[in-house]
Design a protein around this motif. Sequence first.
Motif: not given
Length: 200
Positions: A86-90, A140-143
Amino acid sequence: APRALWVQSFSVGVESCVALPAIHERGITVTNMQRALAPPMAEHAMALLLALARQLDTYIVRQASGTWDSPGRVAPIRVLAGKTLLVAGLGGIGTEVARRAHALGMHVVATRASDRPDPPFVEYVGRPGELLALAARADAVVAALPLTAATHGLFDAKFFAAMKRGAYFVNLGRGQSVVSGDLLVALQSGQVGGAGLDVT
């Protein structure tokens, strides 16, 4: 600088600059390095994810002390291919993270506040209100979010509880978007399997 018309920041975070009254009173343009720094920051995010997946943070410390032992981390990913990110902020940086994750064979989902066209390497782009639902699906999450009133403290106990148990969390955005105490509790309980923090 009474004649200034434009301020160029050599970093991405400009919240302190745009908060200055003179910026608004005089209509000064503020730009940052979001697009220019996107490729190296995306590679940094992938390096952090790979280090977590391979448990390098633990093994490097143990190697230095001459200790050979299994780290015993909760639910390690080990192989990123086939996992969901999950990319939070594309935005500029988030898009480059998504591109690299897709190249590694990951399934990429993301959130974005704008209506720009979805990149072909992202399987689903949701709105900010879908963040918790998407976090529950992700390994996994990348903010990669800017600091705004809406993102201040966004990654808190409620967010970490919504994540898949043992998933990794990487923050490339601003430090104040994460409630550090809540992240620490989630790490200690094993709810979050590991964290890579570019900023705190």
